[in-house]
Motif scaffolding. Structure first.
Motif, PDB file in Angstrom:
ATOM      1  N   ARG A  59       5.855  17.356   8.588  1.00  0.00           N
ATOM      2  CA  ARG A  59       7.303  17.350   8.386  1.00  0.00           C
ATOM      3  C   ARG A  59       7.661  17.808   6.975  1.00  0.00           C
ATOM      4  N   VAL A  60       6.944  17.321   5.973  1.00  0.00           N
ATOM      5  CA  VAL A  60       7.199  17.751   4.594  1.00  0.00           C
ATOM      6  C   VAL A  60       6.971  19.254   4.462  1.00  0.00           C
ATOM      7  N   ALA A  61       5.870  19.731   5.041  1.00  0.00           N
ATOM      8  CA  ALA A  61       5.562  21.161   4.984  1.00  0.00           C
ATOM      9  C   ALA A  61       6.677  21.983   5.621  1.00  0.00           C
ATOM     10  N   ALA A  62       7.169  21.516   6.765  1.00  0.00           N
ATOM     11  CA  ALA A  62       8.235  22.247   7.459  1.00  0.00           C
ATOM     12  C   ALA A  62       9.519  22.247   6.650  1.00  0.00           C
ATOM     13  N   ALA A 100       1.769  12.680  -2.838  1.00  0.00           N
ATOM     14  CA  ALA A 100       2.558  13.523  -3.746  1.00  0.00           C
ATOM     15  C   ALA A 100       1.648  14.336  -4.660  1.00  0.00           C
ATOM     16  N   ASP A 101       0.636  13.705  -5.214  1.00  0.00           N
ATOM     17  CA  ASP A 101      -0.282  14.422  -6.111  1.00  0.00           C
ATOM     18  C   ASP A 101      -1.005  15.542  -5.381  1.00  0.00           C
ATOM     19  N   ARG A 102      -1.469  15.264  -4.178  1.00  0.00           N
ATOM     20  CA  ARG A 102      -2.202  16.283  -3.412  1.00  0.00           C
ATOM     21  C   ARG A 102      -1.278  17.455  -3.036  1.00  0.00           C
ATOM     22  N   LEU A 103      -0.054  17.136  -2.619  1.00  0.00           N
ATOM     23  CA  LEU A 103       0.859  18.205  -2.211  1.00  0.00           C
ATOM     24  C   LEU A 103       1.328  19.039  -3.402  1.00  0.00           C
ATOM     25  N   LYS A 104       1.512  18.388  -4.526  1.00  0.00           N
ATOM     26  CA  LYS A 104       1.918  19.136  -5.724  1.00  0.00           C
ATOM     27  C   LYS A 104       0.805  20.077  -6.176  1.00  0.00           C
ATOM     28  N   ALA A 105      -0.439  19.691  -5.926  1.00  0.00           N
ATOM     29  CA  ALA A 105      -1.560  20.577  -6.247  1.00  0.00           C
ATOM     30  C   ALA A 105      -1.584  21.785  -5.309  1.00  0.00           C
ATOM     31  N   LEU A 106      -1.164  21.546  -4.045  1.00  0.00           N
ATOM     32  CA  LEU A 106      -1.109  22.646  -3.085  1.00  0.00           C
ATOM     33  C   LEU A 106       0.105  23.539  -3.312  1.00  0.00           C
ATOM     34  N   TRP A 107       1.224  22.909  -3.608  1.00  0.00           N
ATOM     35  CA  TRP A 107       2.500  23.625  -3.750  1.00  0.00           C
ATOM     36  C   TRP A 107       3.101  23.306  -5.120  1.00  0.00           C
ATOM     37  N   ASP A 116      10.797  14.017  -3.652  1.00  0.00           N
ATOM     38  CA  ASP A 116      12.101  13.733  -3.053  1.00  0.00           C
ATOM     39  C   ASP A 116      12.088  13.987  -1.546  1.00  0.00           C
ATOM     40  N   THR A 117      11.311  14.946  -1.103  1.00  0.00           N
ATOM     41  CA  THR A 117      11.201  15.241   0.327  1.00  0.00           C
ATOM     42  C   THR A 117      10.301  14.231   1.020  1.00  0.00           C
ATOM     43  N   LEU A 118       9.260  13.807   0.336  1.00  0.00           N
ATOM     44  CA  LEU A 118       8.276  12.884   0.897  1.00  0.00           C
ATOM     45  C   LEU A 118       8.816  11.474   1.076  1.00  0.00           C
ATOM     46  N   ARG A 119       9.510  10.965   0.073  1.00  0.00           N
ATOM     47  CA  ARG A 119       9.844   9.538   0.026  1.00  0.00           C
ATOM     48  C   ARG A 119      10.603   9.034   1.257  1.00  0.00           C
ATOM     49  N   PRO A 120      11.621   9.740   1.761  1.00  0.00           N
ATOM     50  CA  PRO A 120      12.336   9.212   2.938  1.00  0.00           C
ATOM     51  C   PRO A 120      11.487   9.154   4.209  1.00  0.00           C
ATOM     52  N   LEU A 121      10.332   9.820   4.202  1.00  0.00           N
ATOM     53  CA  LEU A 121       9.498   9.889   5.402  1.00  0.00           C
ATOM     54  C   LEU A 121       8.375   8.854   5.403  1.00  0.00           C
ATOM     55  N   LEU A 122       8.237   8.091   4.313  1.00  0.00           N
ATOM     56  CA  LEU A 122       7.197   7.064   4.266  1.00  0.00           C
ATOM     57  C   LEU A 122       7.385   6.090   5.431  1.00  0.00           C
ATOM     58  N   GLY A 123       6.285   5.676   6.007  1.00  0.00           N
ATOM     59  CA  GLY A 123       6.322   4.833   7.202  1.00  0.00           C
ATOM     60  C   GLY A 123       5.847   5.591   8.427  1.00  0.00           C
ATOM     61  N   MET A 124       5.902   6.936   8.355  1.00  0.00           N
ATOM     62  CA  MET A 124       5.343   7.749   9.431  1.00  0.00           C
ATOM     63  C   MET A 124       3.832   7.801   9.290  1.00  0.00           C
ATOM     64  N   SER A 182       0.791  -1.225   0.000  1.00  0.00           N
ATOM     65  CA  SER A 182       0.000   0.000   0.000  1.00  0.00           C
ATOM     66  C   SER A 182       0.824   1.276   0.000  1.00  0.00           C
ATOM     67  N   GLU A 183       2.118   1.187   0.304  1.00  0.00           N
ATOM     68  CA  GLU A 183       2.917   2.400   0.419  1.00  0.00           C
ATOM     69  C   GLU A 183       3.052   3.121  -0.919  1.00  0.00           C
ATOM     70  N   ALA A 184       3.095   2.377  -2.013  1.00  0.00           N
ATOM     71  CA  ALA A 184       3.176   3.012  -3.332  1.00  0.00           C
ATOM     72  C   ALA A 184       1.922   3.842  -3.602  1.00  0.00           C
ATOM     73  N   ILE A 185       0.767   3.302  -3.187  1.00  0.00           N
ATOM     74  CA  ILE A 185      -0.491   4.026  -3.350  1.00  0.00           C
ATOM     75  C   ILE A 185      -0.481   5.288  -2.504  1.00  0.00           C
ATOM     76  N   ALA A 186      -0.050   5.150  -1.246  1.00  0.00           N
ATOM     77  CA  ALA A 186      -0.004   6.299  -0.344  1.00  0.00           C
ATOM     78  C   ALA A 186       0.928   7.379  -0.886  1.00  0.00           C
ATOM     79  N   GLU A 187       2.100   6.977  -1.348  1.00  0.00           N
ATOM     80  CA  GLU A 187       3.055   7.949  -1.877  1.00  0.00           C
ATOM     81  C   GLU A 187       2.465   8.710  -3.065  1.00  0.00           C
ATOM     82  N   HIS A 188       1.816   7.984  -3.957  1.00  0.00           N
ATOM     83  CA  HIS A 188       1.236   8.604  -5.149  1.00  0.00           C
ATOM     84  C   HIS A 188       0.150   9.617  -4.769  1.00  0.00           C
ATOM     85  N   ILE A 189      -0.726   9.221  -3.856  1.00  0.00           N
ATOM     86  CA  ILE A 189      -1.821  10.107  -3.444  1.00  0.00           C
ATOM     87  C   ILE A 189      -1.276  11.356  -2.754  1.00  0.00           C
TER      88      ILE A 189
END
Length: 245
Positions: free
Chosen positions: A65-68, A35-42, A49-57, A26-33
């Motif tokens: 954390r990504v926002a910060a 990333a898409d939502r954040l790219k729409a915001l920002w 690249d910022t999101l991927r190392p934090l997966l699992g949180m 499921s992590e691939a699905i979570a990452e895709h969702i």
């Protein structure tokens, strides 16, 4: 492989599996969702690249954390919306290829320790049939004081099942989860075979404290057998030392 030399379940050794990325793909699905939502915001190119190392949180602290790190704003409504989307998407994720056979070949008690909520984990394990390997031995972040990378959920599993942390072997796919299990005093087998895993994840898992990293679930029974042999040898040495004390 039958999980130990005698073919019987070793009650004083415990195998603990993370859920997302180890049992459920499921992590691939979570990452895709996310990333898409954040790219729409920002509208910027470094979100993934910022999101991927934090997966699992858990989703909320991950988003904060990504926002910060990117110095971008995100409000509570956006966090709640993204979290709901991730939950909805992950609900239909398939099990990791080969994991059912691998678990079936390992004659140890097995627990699941997840950073997700109990309702989601039970639903995912029941839907895929993997619940048969774990029964009620499911421990989740919403039931302990602190989520991973704190060791709480892993320590809860060991404590409730009466197994010393040093006799627990953990299967983790994320740096966050690996750090949690290492902090709990457990041996970590890092899994780098899920769809979301980046190419440098092997090195990151090893740097976080994983004893070894593998990419196919067919490798797992033999890795667990090695852990059992190691634990058995350590216990034998302790008992021998006591005899001569």
């Amino acid at each position: 492989m039958n999980g130990n030399p005698g073919g019987t379940i070793a009650e004083d050794i415990l195998m603990i599996c993370d859920c997302d990325g180890v049992l459920i793909d499921s992590e691939a699905i979570a990452e895709h969702i996310i990333a898409d939502r954040l790219k729409a915001l920002w509208p910027r190119s470094d979100v993934s690249d910022t999101l991927r190392p934090l997966l699992g949180m858990r989703t909320q602290p991950l988003l904060e954390r990504v926002a910060a790190e990117l110095s971008c704003p995100i409000d509570a409504d956006a966090i709640a919306s993204i979290d709901a989307a991730v939950r909805m998407g992950a609900v239909q994720a398939p099990m990791i290829e080969g994991v059912n056979d691998a678990l079936g070949a390992i004659a140890l008690r097995k627990a699941c320790a997840s950073n997700s909520n109990a309702d989601y984990v039970y639903s995912a394990l029941t839907r895929t049939g993997l619940i048969g390997h774990f029964g009620e031995r499911v421990f989740t972040a919403d039931k302990v004081p602190n989520p991973k990378p704190a060791p709480d959920v892993y320590l809860a599993a060991a404590r409730n099942l009466g197994v010393a942390p040093k006799h627990c072997v953990v299967v983790e796919d994320s740096v966050t989860g690996t750090r949690a299990a290492v902090a709990a005093g457990m041996t970590v087998l890092g899994f780098a075979g899920a769809k979301h895993i980046p190419g440098d994840q092997v090195h990151k898992l090893l740097a976080a404290g994983a004893s070894i990293v593998f990419e196919r679930m067919a490798q797992l029974p033999s890795l667990v057998d090695s852990f059992i042999i190691q634990c058995t040898a350590q216990k034998r040495n302790v008992n021998t030392n006591r005899d001569f004390a």
